[in-house]
Write a protein that holds these residues in place. Structure first.
Motif, PDB file in Angstrom:
ATOM      1  N   TYR A  35     134.356  -3.399 -36.029  1.00 40.39           N
ATOM      2  CA  TYR A  35     133.596  -3.091 -37.237  1.00 40.39           C
ATOM      3  C   TYR A  35     134.136  -1.844 -37.925  1.00 40.39           C
ATOM      4  O   TYR A  35     134.727  -0.980 -37.286  1.00 40.39           O
ATOM      5  CB  TYR A  35     132.134  -2.805 -36.893  1.00 40.39           C
ATOM      6  N   GLU A  46     125.826   3.104 -41.927  1.00 41.17           N
ATOM      7  CA  GLU A  46     125.726   1.853 -42.662  1.00 41.17           C
ATOM      8  C   GLU A  46     126.865   0.934 -42.236  1.00 41.17           C
ATOM      9  O   GLU A  46     128.031   1.322 -42.312  1.00 41.17           O
ATOM     10  CB  GLU A  46     125.803   2.104 -44.165  1.00 41.17           C
ATOM     11  N   TRP A  47     126.536  -0.264 -41.821  1.00 40.59           N
ATOM     12  CA  TRP A  47     127.559  -1.253 -41.510  1.00 40.59           C
ATOM     13  C   TRP A  47     128.290  -1.644 -42.789  1.00 40.59           C
ATOM     14  O   TRP A  47     127.668  -1.886 -43.821  1.00 40.59           O
ATOM     15  CB  TRP A  47     126.917  -2.481 -40.876  1.00 40.59           C
ATOM     16  N   SER A  50     132.764  -6.534 -40.596  1.00 44.92           N
ATOM     17  CA  SER A  50     133.047  -7.000 -39.236  1.00 44.92           C
ATOM     18  C   SER A  50     134.246  -7.937 -39.278  1.00 44.92           C
ATOM     19  O   SER A  50     134.472  -8.616 -40.286  1.00 44.92           O
ATOM     20  CB  SER A  50     131.866  -7.790 -38.661  1.00 44.92           C
ATOM     21  N   ARG A  59     133.149 -10.405 -42.311  1.00 43.36           N
ATOM     22  CA  ARG A  59     131.880 -10.292 -43.004  1.00 43.36           C
ATOM     23  C   ARG A  59     131.811  -8.922 -43.649  1.00 43.36           C
ATOM     24  O   ARG A  59     132.412  -7.959 -43.157  1.00 43.36           O
ATOM     25  CB  ARG A  59     130.720 -10.470 -42.023  1.00 43.36           C
ATOM     26  N   THR A  61     129.158  -6.082 -46.055  1.00 44.60           N
ATOM     27  CA  THR A  61     127.918  -5.755 -46.713  1.00 44.60           C
ATOM     28  C   THR A  61     128.063  -6.049 -48.205  1.00 44.60           C
ATOM     29  O   THR A  61     129.167  -5.992 -48.756  1.00 44.60           O
ATOM     30  CB  THR A  61     127.535  -4.278 -46.473  1.00 44.60           C
ATOM     31  N   THR A 104     129.915 -10.037 -27.382  1.00 46.95           N
ATOM     32  CA  THR A 104     129.208  -9.820 -28.646  1.00 46.95           C
ATOM     33  C   THR A 104     129.477 -10.971 -29.600  1.00 46.95           C
ATOM     34  O   THR A 104     130.625 -11.353 -29.819  1.00 46.95           O
ATOM     35  CB  THR A 104     129.645  -8.502 -29.291  1.00 46.95           C
ATOM     36  N   TYR A 107     128.714 -13.630 -35.218  1.00 43.26           N
ATOM     37  CA  TYR A 107     127.880 -14.224 -36.254  1.00 43.26           C
ATOM     38  C   TYR A 107     126.457 -13.665 -36.277  1.00 43.26           C
ATOM     39  O   TYR A 107     125.680 -14.005 -37.166  1.00 43.26           O
ATOM     40  CB  TYR A 107     127.863 -15.740 -36.088  1.00 43.26           C
ATOM     41  N   LEU A 108     126.127 -12.819 -35.324  1.00 42.34           N
ATOM     42  CA  LEU A 108     124.817 -12.176 -35.321  1.00 42.34           C
ATOM     43  C   LEU A 108     124.915 -10.775 -35.923  1.00 42.34           C
ATOM     44  O   LEU A 108     126.000 -10.308 -36.263  1.00 42.34           O
ATOM     45  CB  LEU A 108     124.280 -12.116 -33.895  1.00 42.34           C
ATOM     46  N   ASP A 109     123.783 -10.122 -36.074  1.00 43.88           N
ATOM     47  CA  ASP A 109     123.786  -8.768 -36.625  1.00 43.88           C
ATOM     48  C   ASP A 109     124.716  -7.868 -35.813  1.00 43.88           C
ATOM     49  O   ASP A 109     124.763  -7.972 -34.586  1.00 43.88           O
ATOM     50  CB  ASP A 109     122.380  -8.187 -36.624  1.00 43.88           C
ATOM     51  N   PRO A 110     125.435  -6.971 -36.491  1.00 40.57           N
ATOM     52  CA  PRO A 110     126.368  -6.092 -35.778  1.00 40.57           C
ATOM     53  C   PRO A 110     125.686  -5.270 -34.700  1.00 40.57           C
ATOM     54  O   PRO A 110     124.573  -4.798 -34.882  1.00 40.57           O
ATOM     55  CB  PRO A 110     126.903  -5.181 -36.889  1.00 40.57           C
ATOM     56  N   VAL A 111     126.392  -5.111 -33.600  1.00 42.39           N
ATOM     57  CA  VAL A 111     125.925  -4.278 -32.495  1.00 42.39           C
ATOM     58  C   VAL A 111     127.057  -3.324 -32.170  1.00 42.39           C
ATOM     59  O   VAL A 111     128.177  -3.753 -31.911  1.00 42.39           O
ATOM     60  CB  VAL A 111     125.582  -5.122 -31.252  1.00 42.39           C
TER      61      VAL A 111
END
Length: 125
Positions: A35, A46-47, A50, A59, A61, A104, A107-111
């Motif tokens: 990321y 703030e992301w 990714s 991906r 923002t 990880t 496709y899910l929210d960044p971790v």
């Protein structure tokens, strides 16, 4: 030991471009989602973007879509962020961040796991 080192920041006028780079070491780079995140003055993390493990999906923002492009070179163990048409609101410290686990899900929210020291980007005339 995980080590991430960002470079490429600086002062740029609105509408200008910068290319950030992150050199990774101390872990198997190509099995981790990576990321870019940023922190503007007085604000939280703030992301930004990714990229999946082999670099063929990414991906962003909403505020940077169409202006920023994330990429990676798994041979060089490097992560990049090409930033075009920069705006004053892009001013922030930009961090390269490794996913906390090789499992990880991209496709899910960044971790977020380990991150570097950051590189400062200032967009101002």
């Amino acid at each position: 030991e995980v080590h991430l080192e960002e470079s490429g920041g600086g002062l740029v006028q609105p509408g200008g471009s910068l290319r950030l780079a992150c050199e990774a070491s101390g872990f198997t780079f190509d099995i981790f989602v990576m990321y870019w995140v940023r922190q503007a003055p007085g604000k939280g993390l703030e992301w930004v973007s990714s990229i999946n493990r082999n670099g063929d999906d990414s991906r962003y923002t909403d505020s940077v879509k169409g202006r920023f492009t994330i990429s990676r070179d798994n041979v060089k163990k490097a992560l990049y962020l090409q930033m075009n048409n920069l705006k004053p609101e892009d001013t922030a410290v930009y961090y390269c961040v490794k996913a906390p686990s090789q499992a990880t899900n991209f496709y899910l929210d960044p971790v977020f796991g380990s991150r570097g020291q950051g590189t400062q980007v200032i967009v101002s005339s």
